[in-house]
Scaffold this motif. Sequence first.
Motif, PDB file in Angstrom:
ATOM      1  N   LEU A   5       0.840  -1.190   0.000  1.00  0.00           N
ATOM      2  CA  LEU A   5       0.000   0.000   0.000  1.00  0.00           C
ATOM      3  C   LEU A   5       0.876   1.241   0.000  1.00  0.00           C
ATOM      4  O   LEU A   5       1.908   1.285   0.642  1.00  0.00           O
ATOM      5  N   LEU A 339     -15.713  -2.538   2.872  1.00  0.00           N
ATOM      6  CA  LEU A 339     -14.565  -2.183   3.709  1.00  0.00           C
ATOM      7  C   LEU A 339     -13.263  -2.340   2.926  1.00  0.00           C
ATOM      8  O   LEU A 339     -12.357  -1.512   3.034  1.00  0.00           O
ATOM      9  N   THR A 343     -10.253   0.956   1.154  1.00  0.00           N
ATOM     10  CA  THR A 343      -8.800   1.100   1.172  1.00  0.00           C
ATOM     11  C   THR A 343      -8.322   1.921  -0.022  1.00  0.00           C
ATOM     12  O   THR A 343      -7.381   2.696   0.076  1.00  0.00           O
TER      13      THR A 343
ATOM     14  N   LEU B  80      -8.152  -8.317   5.419  1.00  0.00           N
ATOM     15  CA  LEU B  80      -8.737  -6.981   5.331  1.00  0.00           C
ATOM     16  C   LEU B  80      -8.061  -5.981   6.256  1.00  0.00           C
ATOM     17  O   LEU B  80      -7.758  -4.862   5.867  1.00  0.00           O
ATOM     18  N   LEU B  84      -5.039  -4.861   3.912  1.00  0.00           N
ATOM     19  CA  LEU B  84      -5.733  -3.707   3.322  1.00  0.00           C
ATOM     20  C   LEU B  84      -6.024  -2.611   4.350  1.00  0.00           C
ATOM     21  O   LEU B  84      -6.725  -1.657   4.046  1.00  0.00           O
ATOM     22  N   VAL B  85      -5.492  -2.740   5.529  1.00  0.00           N
ATOM     23  CA  VAL B  85      -5.667  -1.792   6.652  1.00  0.00           C
ATOM     24  C   VAL B  85      -7.093  -1.254   6.804  1.00  0.00           C
ATOM     25  O   VAL B  85      -7.303  -0.075   7.050  1.00  0.00           O
ATOM     26  N   ALA B  86      -8.085  -2.131   6.651  1.00  0.00           N
ATOM     27  CA  ALA B  86      -9.468  -1.723   6.885  1.00  0.00           C
ATOM     28  C   ALA B  86      -9.690  -1.521   8.387  1.00  0.00           C
ATOM     29  O   ALA B  86      -8.933  -2.049   9.209  1.00  0.00           O
ATOM     30  N   ASN B  87     -10.715  -0.771   8.728  1.00  0.00           N
ATOM     31  CA  ASN B  87     -11.058  -0.525  10.127  1.00  0.00           C
ATOM     32  C   ASN B  87     -11.339  -1.849  10.854  1.00  0.00           C
ATOM     33  O   ASN B  87     -12.146  -2.657  10.415  1.00  0.00           O
ATOM     34  N   VAL B  89     -12.708  -2.521  13.849  1.00  0.00           N
ATOM     35  CA  VAL B  89     -14.025  -2.685  14.476  1.00  0.00           C
ATOM     36  C   VAL B  89     -15.052  -3.102  13.432  1.00  0.00           C
ATOM     37  O   VAL B  89     -15.775  -4.092  13.594  1.00  0.00           O
ATOM     38  N   ALA B  90     -15.091  -2.346  12.325  1.00  0.00           N
ATOM     39  CA  ALA B  90     -16.086  -2.623  11.292  1.00  0.00           C
ATOM     40  C   ALA B  90     -15.853  -4.003  10.679  1.00  0.00           C
ATOM     41  O   ALA B  90     -16.801  -4.754  10.441  1.00  0.00           O
ATOM     42  N   THR B  91     -14.589  -4.358  10.436  1.00  0.00           N
ATOM     43  CA  THR B  91     -14.302  -5.652   9.819  1.00  0.00           C
ATOM     44  C   THR B  91     -14.675  -6.798  10.751  1.00  0.00           C
ATOM     45  O   THR B  91     -15.186  -7.827  10.313  1.00  0.00           O
TER      46      THR B  91
END
Lengths: 365, 306
Positions: A5, A339, A343, B80, B84-87, B89-91
């Motif tokens: 990234l 989600l 990204t 994720l 992909l550094v997704a949030n 909590v949400a994930t």
Amino acid sequence: MRIELEKRPAHSALFSMLSPFIALGLTIIAGAILFTALGKNPFDALYSFFIEPLTELWSLHELLIKAAPLILIAVGLSVCFRSNNWNIGAEGQFIMGGVVGSIVPIYFHEWNSFVVLPLMLIMGMIGGALYAGIPALLKTRFNTNEILSSLMLVYVAELFLDWLVRGPWRNPEGFNFPESRSFNDSAVLPELFPASGGANLGIVFALIATLLTWFMMRHMLKGFEVSVLGQSARAGRFAGFSSTKMIFFAFLFSGALAGLAGISEVSGAIGRLQPDISPAYGFTAIIVAFLGRLNPLGIFAAGIILALTYLGGEAAQISIGLPDKVARVFQGFLLFFVLACDTLIHYRVRLVTAIKARTEGEGAS
Amino acid sequence: MTLAEAILLTITTAATPLLLAAIGELVVERSGVLNLGVEGMIVIGAVVAFAAAQLTGSAYLGALFGMAAGCLFSLLFAFLTLTLVANQVATGLALTILGLGLSGMIGESFVGQRGVQLDEIAIPFLSSIPLIGNLLFNQDLIFYVSIFSVFGVSWFLFKTRLGLQLRAIGDSHGSAHALGISVIKTRYLAVMFGGACAGLAGAQLSLVYTPQWVENMSAGRGWIALALVVFASWRPLRVLAGAYLFGAVTIGQLHAQALGFGIPSQFLSALPYLATIIVLVIISRNRRLTLMNTPASLGQSFVPDR
């Protein structure tokens, strides 16, 4: 091969717009694979899932009935999530809204007056807000994690409703069914176009809530306060905003909307209290909030799409015999893809092969 | 078997899934990752374990498959949030929502079937000790694994180099990265361990606790496990104590329901959830204590700056 990234200098406006659509596209592809794996023709399945419910007038009404609670709850949650408060107990607040709002039509079931309905709606909102106030109070007063406390209260609310309709609120003339009395006409949410289907005022409430919340977030100081405290509590404190008040505001606001959704559902679509008043609207609304990118207008559209998955699930069950659980799987996929696609807004994603990485390393040295 | 012995035995059965799931999540959180998908991983573990046991006829294979399923499922979360550094909590919520849906779909054809129960293994000599012998040394394999995992994890975290590295990552991923520790890789492994533990916890539910498949049979245990980690202030031995305390509350309310007492059963059923909230309040009201024990990078994404 690995994924690398690279932070974008500024967040990408293009991908901000596109990411929900990419996510939807990926979900549909994943869905097609799933349907094939279940031994169904993917095109037939997708048709009955996403197109069939839109072809008939009555099912458009059903779509609005299902979309209304999702939008109402999700709009409230968007304010909560934006302020970095994780209220995931909307399902419980929905139930308590339905319960508190039903006090009037159950105890005064012969009262026919135009004030009954407004009173129910207000009490529903208060019920939902107060129930959401519990995690807010625990968080501000005792530093208790709001995610866990709000979620635990969902189970408590479900059990409380179950007790009410099997115990003190059971219809005395109802042959022992676990149901309350049916509400009389003045306690039922009016239908919009009774000639063609059952859509009721709920969707109007959802629209009003969407517009008001959008206005607040866009044009009022309160909205700014929500964003600032959400992004950095420290920065917010320097600006003189209070985190404590914001926690209460966010929870009471989202609780009130979830409560309104609850009493609207009980009074409109169901017409009485029963043990099961929500097909997990409170949890699905979390998906709606994220698919709408926490923007009220986006949420309105996202609510319609998620409502479609509920209807599509029922349609696909009847027309091609898909299990009704498929809709839940679909919703789960959707949130994952949303989600993942988010990204793209903040990062450039690159696939790095081993060879390329080595040559790059040599070039740098 | 005496009545007291029988009650204690049911408490251990109720505590084991909580213990396993919580000990897994403890390792995950110690590495600085907050995985709220425990509930989803448990329920996936439960359904896959049940299905595998039905299809192969072996409860042991079932447990193995349940554990593997939880582990694989957690990879989705890891990809994720870590790649992909997704949030987080949400994930985590997404994992729970997907897990509940997916398990319902997989389990549809297994509803109402009689399951295969994991049998007890009596440990020679030890199981014949009066009082505790039957309780501690005549149990199913998952129980032994759960107890072993507490001491194993405790030893790993506090007595090994890798454990120290994992804790360092949880407390300051930036510094750990600067020291040359692979943050992302360690976190991947931690999340997978958490997934395997949750999967095994699920297998315990569908192979030991109630050998059948019921939709949503995890019934909030994943969330209680998350609360247990906070309750234990991220220490394995305290997780053991907490899980048994909650096991006792769960069984206590079941016995109270059987006896009646004139209290509506729904109120008693709500007790474990209310107890969770109360315990969380008591533990977290001491801000200094929480601050001191919480892994400092918990829930934050990490992007290596090469």
